[in-house]
Scaffold this motif. Structure first.
Motif, PDB file in Angstrom:
ATOM      1  N   MET A  72       0.806  -1.229   0.000  1.00 32.31           N
ATOM      2  CA  MET A  72       0.000   0.000   0.000  1.00 32.31           C
ATOM      3  C   MET A  72       0.833   1.271   0.000  1.00 32.31           C
ATOM      4  N   LEU A  73       2.151   1.129   0.114  1.00 28.53           N
ATOM      5  CA  LEU A  73       3.016   2.305   0.168  1.00 28.53           C
ATOM      6  C   LEU A  73       3.520   2.681  -1.221  1.00 28.53           C
ATOM      7  N   GLY A  74       3.457   3.971  -1.544  1.00 24.74           N
ATOM      8  CA  GLY A  74       4.004   4.466  -2.790  1.00 24.74           C
ATOM      9  C   GLY A  74       5.506   4.666  -2.688  1.00 24.74           C
ATOM     10  N   GLN A  75       6.127   4.990  -3.816  1.00 24.35           N
ATOM     11  CA  GLN A  75       7.574   5.094  -3.871  1.00 24.35           C
ATOM     12  C   GLN A  75       8.115   6.194  -2.951  1.00 24.35           C
ATOM     13  N   THR A  76       7.414   7.319  -2.873  1.00 26.60           N
ATOM     14  CA  THR A  76       7.887   8.420  -2.022  1.00 26.60           C
ATOM     15  C   THR A  76       7.932   8.001  -0.559  1.00 26.60           C
ATOM     16  N   VAL A  77       6.881   7.322  -0.097  1.00 28.10           N
ATOM     17  CA  VAL A  77       6.837   6.883   1.303  1.00 28.10           C
ATOM     18  C   VAL A  77       7.852   5.770   1.538  1.00 28.10           C
ATOM     19  N   ARG A  78       7.968   4.834   0.607  1.00 20.23           N
ATOM     20  CA  ARG A  78       8.953   3.758   0.762  1.00 20.23           C
ATOM     21  C   ARG A  78      10.361   4.312   0.921  1.00 20.23           C
ATOM     22  N   SER A  79      10.672   5.317   0.132  1.00 18.87           N
ATOM     23  CA  SER A  79      12.026   5.864   0.174  1.00 18.87           C
ATOM     24  C   SER A  79      12.322   6.603   1.476  1.00 18.87           C
ATOM     25  N   ALA A  80      11.273   6.946   2.230  1.00 18.47           N
ATOM     26  CA  ALA A  80      11.470   7.621   3.517  1.00 18.47           C
ATOM     27  C   ALA A  80      11.786   6.641   4.641  1.00 18.47           C
ATOM     28  N   ILE A  81      11.584   5.347   4.408  1.00 18.54           N
ATOM     29  CA  ILE A  81      11.917   4.338   5.421  1.00 18.54           C
ATOM     30  C   ILE A  81      13.424   4.119   5.389  1.00 18.54           C
ATOM     31  N   PRO A  82      14.118   4.280   6.505  1.00 15.27           N
ATOM     32  CA  PRO A  82      15.569   4.095   6.503  1.00 15.27           C
ATOM     33  C   PRO A  82      15.966   2.715   5.978  1.00 15.27           C
ATOM     34  N   ALA A  83      17.048   2.671   5.226  1.00  9.35           N
ATOM     35  CA  ALA A  83      17.500   1.410   4.640  1.00  9.35           C
ATOM     36  C   ALA A  83      17.801   0.363   5.704  1.00  9.35           C
ATOM     37  N   GLU A  84      18.225   0.824   6.894  1.00 15.55           N
ATOM     38  CA  GLU A  84      18.579  -0.125   7.955  1.00 15.55           C
ATOM     39  C   GLU A  84      17.381  -0.591   8.782  1.00 15.55           C
ATOM     40  N   ALA A 130      17.612  -2.508  17.865  1.00 20.77           N
ATOM     41  CA  ALA A 130      18.644  -2.938  16.921  1.00 20.77           C
ATOM     42  C   ALA A 130      18.093  -3.054  15.499  1.00 20.77           C
ATOM     43  N   LYS A 131      16.762  -3.177  15.377  1.00 24.45           N
ATOM     44  CA  LYS A 131      16.132  -3.286  14.059  1.00 24.45           C
ATOM     45  C   LYS A 131      15.586  -1.952  13.559  1.00 24.45           C
ATOM     46  N   VAL A 132      15.931  -0.868  14.260  1.00 22.36           N
ATOM     47  CA  VAL A 132      15.560   0.497  13.872  1.00 22.36           C
ATOM     48  C   VAL A 132      14.062   0.566  13.510  1.00 22.36           C
ATOM     49  N   PRO A 133      13.174   0.318  14.473  1.00 25.88           N
ATOM     50  CA  PRO A 133      11.745   0.324  14.165  1.00 25.88           C
ATOM     51  C   PRO A 133      11.226   1.721  13.828  1.00 25.88           C
ATOM     52  N   VAL A 134      10.261   1.764  12.920  1.00 32.49           N
ATOM     53  CA  VAL A 134       9.625   3.023  12.537  1.00 32.49           C
ATOM     54  C   VAL A 134       8.119   2.819  12.485  1.00 32.49           C
ATOM     55  N   ILE A 135       7.395   3.944  12.522  1.00 35.91           N
ATOM     56  CA  ILE A 135       5.962   3.931  12.262  1.00 35.91           C
ATOM     57  C   ILE A 135       5.735   4.694  10.965  1.00 35.91           C
ATOM     58  N   VAL A 136       4.926   4.110  10.091  1.00 36.42           N
ATOM     59  CA  VAL A 136       4.559   4.732   8.811  1.00 36.42           C
ATOM     60  C   VAL A 136       3.060   4.995   8.919  1.00 36.42           C
ATOM     61  N   MET A 137       2.645   6.271   8.923  1.00 34.89           N
ATOM     62  CA  MET A 137       1.235   6.533   9.234  1.00 34.89           C
ATOM     63  C   MET A 137       0.658   7.631   8.364  1.00 34.89           C
ATOM     64  N   GLY A 138      -0.628   7.463   8.066  1.00 32.40           N
ATOM     65  CA  GLY A 138      -1.356   8.420   7.254  1.00 32.40           C
ATOM     66  C   GLY A 138      -2.587   7.766   6.669  1.00 32.40           C
ATOM     67  N   ASP A 139      -3.406   8.555   5.998  1.00 32.87           N
ATOM     68  CA  ASP A 139      -4.561   7.955   5.317  1.00 32.87           C
ATOM     69  C   ASP A 139      -4.055   7.181   4.089  1.00 32.87           C
ATOM     70  N   GLY A 140      -4.926   6.334   3.541  1.00 28.95           N
ATOM     71  CA  GLY A 140      -4.520   5.468   2.436  1.00 28.95           C
ATOM     72  C   GLY A 140      -3.954   6.221   1.242  1.00 28.95           C
ATOM     73  N   ALA A 141      -4.592   7.321   0.858  1.00 28.00           N
ATOM     74  CA  ALA A 141      -4.126   8.086  -0.309  1.00 28.00           C
ATOM     75  C   ALA A 141      -2.752   8.702  -0.048  1.00 28.00           C
ATOM     76  N   ALA A 142      -2.530   9.187   1.175  1.00 30.01           N
ATOM     77  CA  ALA A 142      -1.233   9.790   1.499  1.00 30.01           C
ATOM     78  C   ALA A 142      -0.125   8.749   1.487  1.00 30.01           C
ATOM     79  N   LEU A 143      -0.402   7.548   1.979  1.00 28.09           N
ATOM     80  CA  LEU A 143       0.618   6.504   2.019  1.00 28.09           C
ATOM     81  C   LEU A 143       0.940   5.951   0.633  1.00 28.09           C
ATOM     82  N   ALA A 144       0.029   6.115  -0.322  1.00 25.34           N
ATOM     83  CA  ALA A 144       0.237   5.597  -1.672  1.00 25.34           C
ATOM     84  C   ALA A 144       1.091   6.528  -2.539  1.00 25.34           C
ATOM     85  N   ARG A 145       1.522   7.666  -1.997  1.00 24.68           N
ATOM     86  CA  ARG A 145       2.317   8.611  -2.800  1.00 24.68           C
ATOM     87  C   ARG A 145       3.664   8.016  -3.225  1.00 24.68           C
TER      88      ARG A 145
END
Length: 282
Positions: free
Chosen positions: A90-102, A267-282
């Motif tokens: 459900m994540l678009g390329q812009t949001v995916r790229s914001a997730i740290p590689a680690e 150690a696994k560098v956890p993150v939260i990715v949050m927003g409405d569906g349309a925002a996350l699909a960017r």
């Protein structure tokens, strides 16, 4: 007087021998080497001809040119193309790229709509980068802010900030249920009063995980520092659900908060990715 008989026709012996020799050459000289005449005395076509595009049926497979498959032949296959690592769909390329590689843990909270206070949370893990992201827990019901979501959160706007943020510290009124995150137990996490739907807020902060929006990563959830300024709000947490919209936080059922605290690993560098569906699909 009797007529003389027909004149005897005689050919010199060498003429007969020459004819026999010519006949022998005609019978043997046109056949391809190593072949015998076909039925009825007709010699088959030379092998060099049979390998062409007009080869007789049944011989194409045996004499097909290099790279051509005969009838019933199985086409050779090259090595299989490598499979790309799985993405969180459900994540678009812009949001995916914001997730740290680690990062190898991502809690994805998807709002029902830009103005909805109801959402769904799923925890994904990426233990093997070659495999990619896989769901590890959830889906869980969740609440967000009363008026939904925003790209630019402001103090008291009653909207939850959209984005990708670290999860680096936790705390609560109750003792830690077992977690690798830094955990602060304090009576300062006592909640009281009523929510927007008249529900009791008691127990909402029994467990909290700080969301690294406008805060110092790794500091206690109670730390008041606001790097972006007070006007951009703060104190955005994951906390125990009280059955209604929040002021800006994300809330999950208490047992799900306990489970999340046990799973998240710094150690696994956890993150939260949050927003409405349309925002996350960017």
């Amino acid at each position: 007087m009797p007529r003389p008989g027909p004149r005897a026709s005689r050919r010199p012996p060498y003429t007969v021998c020459a004819a026999l020799l010519l006949l022998l050459l005609l019978l043997t000289g046109c056949a391809a080497a190593g072949t015998a005449p076909g039925p009825g005395g007709t010699a088959p076509r030379p092998a060099a001809v049979r390998t062409g595009a007009h080869a007789p049926t049944g011989n194409a497979g045996a004499h097909a040119p290099t790279g051509a498959a005969g009838p019933g032949a199985v086409a050779a296959r090259g090595p299989a193309a490598p499979t790309a690592p799985r993405e969180i769909r459900m994540l678009g390329q812009t949001v995916r790229s914001a997730i740290p590689a680690e990062s190898r843990q991502a809690l994805v909270v998807t709002g029902n709509s830009p103005d909805s206070s109801e959402a769904t949370a799923v925890l994904y893990t990426r233990d093997d980068p070659a495999v990619g992201w896989e769901p590890a827990a959830g889906p869980w019901p969740a609440h967000n802010a009363l008026y939904g979501w925003t790209d630019e959160h402001r103090l008291n706007d009653l909207r939850t900030p959209i984005g990708v943020y670290g999860l680096t510290a936790a705390g609560g009124l109750l003792e830690a249920p077992g977690t690798e995150l830094p955990y602060v137990q304090s009576p300062a996490f006592t909640a009281s009063g009523e929510g927007f739907d008249g529900e009791s807020l008691e127990g909402s902060f029994d467990y909290v995980i700080a969301i690294d929006y406008n805060r110092v990563a790794g500091a206690s959830p109670l730390d008041p520092t606001r790097p972006l300024g007070e006007e951009r709000g703060g104190g955005i947490w994951l906390h125990v659900d009280h059955g209604g919209p929040t002021q800006g936080c994300i809330s999950l059922p208490e047992d799900r908060m306990e489970e999340l605290l046990r799973i998240l690993d710094p150690a696994k560098v956890p993150v939260i990715v949050m927003g409405d569906g349309a925002a996350l699909a960017r």
